[in-house]
Design a protein around this motif. Structure first.
Motif, PDB file in Angstrom:
ATOM      1  N   ILE A 177       0.861  -1.182   0.000  1.00  0.00           N
ATOM      2  CA  ILE A 177       0.000   0.000   0.000  1.00  0.00           C
ATOM      3  C   ILE A 177       0.901   1.236   0.000  1.00  0.00           C
ATOM      4  CG2 ILE A 177      -1.715   1.336   1.269  1.00  0.00           C
ATOM      5  CD1 ILE A 177      -2.661  -1.304   2.533  1.00  0.00           C
ATOM      6  N   GLY A 178       0.789   2.059  -1.034  1.00  0.00           N
ATOM      7  CA  GLY A 178       1.563   3.288  -1.112  1.00  0.00           C
ATOM      8  C   GLY A 178       2.847   3.112  -1.885  1.00  0.00           C
ATOM      9  N   LEU A 179       2.895   3.688  -3.092  1.00  0.00           N
ATOM     10  CA  LEU A 179       4.060   3.525  -3.960  1.00  0.00           C
ATOM     11  C   LEU A 179       4.817   4.839  -4.130  1.00  0.00           C
ATOM     12  CD1 LEU A 179       2.547   1.186  -6.712  1.00  0.00           C
ATOM     13  CD2 LEU A 179       3.585   0.600  -4.517  1.00  0.00           C
ATOM     14  N   ASP A 180       4.994   5.562  -3.023  1.00  0.00           N
ATOM     15  CA  ASP A 180       5.636   6.876  -3.100  1.00  0.00           C
ATOM     16  C   ASP A 180       6.915   6.949  -2.284  1.00  0.00           C
ATOM     17  OD1 ASP A 180       4.289   6.645  -0.706  1.00  0.00           O
ATOM     18  OD2 ASP A 180       3.261   8.574  -0.838  1.00  0.00           O
ATOM     19  N   THR A 181       7.581   5.820  -2.100  1.00  0.00           N
ATOM     20  CA  THR A 181       8.869   5.786  -1.404  1.00  0.00           C
ATOM     21  C   THR A 181       9.774   4.767  -2.067  1.00  0.00           C
ATOM     22  OG1 THR A 181       9.983   5.135   0.655  1.00  0.00           O
ATOM     23  CG2 THR A 181       7.797   4.220   0.279  1.00  0.00           C
ATOM     24  N   SER A 182      11.066   5.023  -2.037  1.00  0.00           N
ATOM     25  CA  SER A 182      12.029   4.089  -2.627  1.00  0.00           C
ATOM     26  C   SER A 182      12.028   2.745  -1.926  1.00  0.00           C
ATOM     27  CB  SER A 182      13.436   4.697  -2.570  1.00  0.00           C
ATOM     28  OG  SER A 182      13.814   4.965  -1.228  1.00  0.00           O
ATOM     29  N   HIS A 183      11.448   2.672  -0.738  1.00  0.00           N
ATOM     30  CA  HIS A 183      11.375   1.394  -0.037  1.00  0.00           C
ATOM     31  C   HIS A 183      10.617   0.345  -0.851  1.00  0.00           C
ATOM     32  CE1 HIS A 183      12.026   3.180   4.278  1.00  0.00           C
ATOM     33  NE2 HIS A 183      13.005   3.443   3.437  1.00  0.00           N
ATOM     34  N   VAL A 184       9.607   0.770  -1.613  1.00  0.00           N
ATOM     35  CA  VAL A 184       8.778  -0.226  -2.303  1.00  0.00           C
ATOM     36  C   VAL A 184       9.583  -0.972  -3.361  1.00  0.00           C
ATOM     37  CG1 VAL A 184       6.677   1.080  -1.840  1.00  0.00           C
ATOM     38  CG2 VAL A 184       7.825   1.387  -4.028  1.00  0.00           C
ATOM     39  N   THR A 185      10.457  -0.276  -4.065  1.00  0.00           N
ATOM     40  CA  THR A 185      11.267  -0.957  -5.080  1.00  0.00           C
ATOM     41  C   THR A 185      12.421  -1.720  -4.427  1.00  0.00           C
ATOM     42  OG1 THR A 185      12.465   1.130  -5.427  1.00  0.00           O
ATOM     43  CG2 THR A 185      10.665   0.617  -6.940  1.00  0.00           C
ATOM     44  N   ALA A 186      13.012  -1.147  -3.390  1.00  0.00           N
ATOM     45  CA  ALA A 186      14.108  -1.827  -2.694  1.00  0.00           C
ATOM     46  C   ALA A 186      13.622  -3.115  -2.046  1.00  0.00           C
ATOM     47  CB  ALA A 186      14.718  -0.904  -1.651  1.00  0.00           C
ATOM     48  N   PHE A 187      12.463  -3.062  -1.400  1.00  0.00           N
ATOM     49  CA  PHE A 187      11.940  -4.246  -0.727  1.00  0.00           C
ATOM     50  C   PHE A 187      11.519  -5.304  -1.736  1.00  0.00           C
ATOM     51  CE2 PHE A 187      10.399  -1.701   3.254  1.00  0.00           C
ATOM     52  CZ  PHE A 187      11.707  -1.297   3.477  1.00  0.00           C
ATOM     53  N   THR A 188      10.843  -4.873  -2.797  1.00  0.00           N
ATOM     54  CA  THR A 188      10.398  -5.820  -3.814  1.00  0.00           C
ATOM     55  C   THR A 188      11.586  -6.529  -4.454  1.00  0.00           C
ATOM     56  OG1 THR A 188       8.423  -4.490  -4.259  1.00  0.00           O
ATOM     57  CG2 THR A 188       9.066  -6.083  -5.942  1.00  0.00           C
ATOM     58  N   LYS A 189      12.651  -5.788  -4.688  1.00  0.00           N
ATOM     59  CA  LYS A 189      13.860  -6.374  -5.270  1.00  0.00           C
ATOM     60  C   LYS A 189      14.412  -7.472  -4.370  1.00  0.00           C
ATOM     61  CE  LYS A 189      18.399  -4.935  -7.064  1.00  0.00           C
ATOM     62  NZ  LYS A 189      19.295  -3.750  -7.281  1.00  0.00           N
ATOM     63  N   LEU A 190      14.489  -7.214  -3.067  1.00  0.00           N
ATOM     64  CA  LEU A 190      15.033  -8.192  -2.140  1.00  0.00           C
ATOM     65  C   LEU A 190      14.127  -9.409  -1.977  1.00  0.00           C
ATOM     66  CD1 LEU A 190      16.437  -5.907   0.714  1.00  0.00           C
ATOM     67  CD2 LEU A 190      17.744  -7.266  -0.912  1.00  0.00           C
ATOM     68  N   ILE A 191      12.830  -9.191  -2.073  1.00  0.00           N
ATOM     69  CA  ILE A 191      11.881 -10.285  -1.875  1.00  0.00           C
ATOM     70  C   ILE A 191      11.679 -11.100  -3.152  1.00  0.00           C
ATOM     71  CG2 ILE A 191       9.458 -10.812  -1.337  1.00  0.00           C
ATOM     72  CD1 ILE A 191       9.492  -8.354   0.519  1.00  0.00           C
ATOM     73  N   ASN A 192      11.595 -10.424  -4.292  1.00  0.00           N
ATOM     74  CA  ASN A 192      11.221 -11.102  -5.543  1.00  0.00           C
ATOM     75  C   ASN A 192      12.397 -11.633  -6.352  1.00  0.00           C
ATOM     76  OD1 ASN A 192       8.721 -10.118  -4.749  1.00  0.00           O
ATOM     77  ND2 ASN A 192       8.096  -9.563  -6.822  1.00  0.00           N
TER      78      ASN A 192
END
Length: 273
Positions: free
Chosen positions: A32-47
Motif C-alpha cells: 500500500i503506497g508507492l511513493d517511497t524508494s522502499h517499495v522498489t528496494a523491498f520488492t527487489k530483495l523479496i522477488n
C-alpha cells in the motif's frame, strides 16, 4: 532497512499464513503506497533470488498506488515507482486497498505520508492480514493509539519500526559489556515536513535508536529546538539519562553512544537494505 527487519516481517506473515492454509505456498505480499524508494528496494530483495540479501518464501504480487498531493516527495515519485514495479517485477496495480486485500496474505504499508495510515491499515486489519507499517507509524499520536487498538481488536499481528533498531552495528553495540547502562546519546537526521509533527518525519530514526538501547520507561522529557537542531533529553527509570540530537541543514550522520559503569561504547558503522 536491513535484512533483519524483513525477516521479522516475513516471519509475521508466515505465522498468519500457516494458520489459514495447510499448503506450502509462497506468501503473497501486497504493498500500500508507492511513493517511497522502499517499495522498489523491498520488492527487489523479496522477488529477486539473485540478490545477495534475498528474503525467500514470499513474493510481492500486487500494489495500491496511494500518494499525497501536498507532499512533494510523494506526488513526484509515485508514478516512477509504480512503473518500475509493473515493468520490472510484474506487480499488479489495483484500484483499491479492499481489492488488494483479497489477493494477498500479508501487507507492507509503505505510504511515505503517515496521515492516511490509519485509514489505509483498517481494511487490512479487517481482512485479518498481518501488516508491516513503515515509518512514520501515523501522522498524530491519536492515530497511532487507534492503530494499536484496531490491531488488538482484530487480533492481527503487525509492527512498525525504524530500520536503525536492526542495524548490525546496533546489535554489535548492544552485545558489548559496558556494565550497567547509565545513559546514552543518539544523534541522526531529523529533517522536517510541514504536514507532520516534526520528530515524526525523520527524527523517528535517532529516536528509536535511543529507545533501542534504553528501553521503555522514559519518565520526563525536556526539549530545546532551533531551525537547525533538536536536542531532547529524557530521564528514564533508575535515573538513566538519554539525549537525542536531531540534525538538519548540515552533515547528518547517525550514531549511538552508550555510557556504562564499565566503559563508554560507540556504535561503529551503519546498516543497509
Amino acid at each position: 532497512m536491513p535484512n533483519h527487519l524483513f525477516r521479522v516481517a516475513i516471519g509475521l506473515a508466515l505465522t498468519a499464513a500457516i494458520a489459514i492454509t495447510t499448503q506450502a505456498q509462497e506468501i503473497r505480499i501486497g504493498i500500500i503506497g508507492l511513493d517511497t524508494s522502499h517499495v522498489t528496494a523491498f520488492t527487489k530483495l523479496i522477488n529477486d533470488p539473485a540478490q545477495k540479501d534475498h528474503v525467500p518464501g514470499a513474493k510481492v504480487i500486487a500494489a495500491y498506488k496511494g500518494g499525497s498531493d501536498d507532499i512533494e516527495s510523494s506526488y513526484s515519485r509515485v508514478g516512477g515507482f509504480t512503473k518500475e514495479l509493473q515493468n520490472k517485477y510484474g506487480v499488479k496495480i489495483v484500484d483499491s486497498i479492499e481489492e488488494l486485500c483479497t489477493l494477498v496474505d500479508a501487507v507492507l504499508l509503505e505510504s511515505v505520508d503517515g496521515r492516511p495510515h490509519l485509514a489505509q491499515v483498517r481494511p487490512a486489519f479487517e481482512a485479518g492480514l498481518p501488516v508491516f507499517i513503515d515509518k512514520p507509524l501515523a501522522g498524530s499520536l491519536k492515530d497511532a493509539i487507534e492503530i494499536k487498538r484496531l490491531g488488538e481488536k482484530h487480533n492481527v499481528p503487525w509492527f512498525s519500526s525504524s530500520s536503525y533498531r536492526y542495524y548490525k552495528s546496533m546489535t554489535n553495540l548492544m552485545a558489548q559489556d559496558v556494565g550497567e547502562i547509565r545513559g546514552a546519546m543518539s544523534y541522526g537526521p531529523a529533517s522536517l515536513e510541514p504536514t507532520h509533527p516534526d520528530l515524526f518525519w525523520y527524527g523517528v530514526h535517532p529516536t528509536e535508536a535511543l529507545f533501542t538501547v534504553l528501553g521503555i520507561g522514559c519518565q520526563t522529557v525536556t526539549r530545546t529546538t532551533t531551525p537547525d537542531t533538536d536536542v531532547v533529553t529524557g530521564i528514564w527509570s533508575g535515573g538513566r539519562v538519554g539525549t537525542l540530537r536531531g540534525l538538519r541543514n548540515a552533515s547528518t550522520p547517525h550514531q549511538v553512544t552508550l555510557f556504562g559503569t564499565k566503559k563508554v561504547a560507540r556504535q561503529k558503522g551503519g546498516g543497509n537494505y
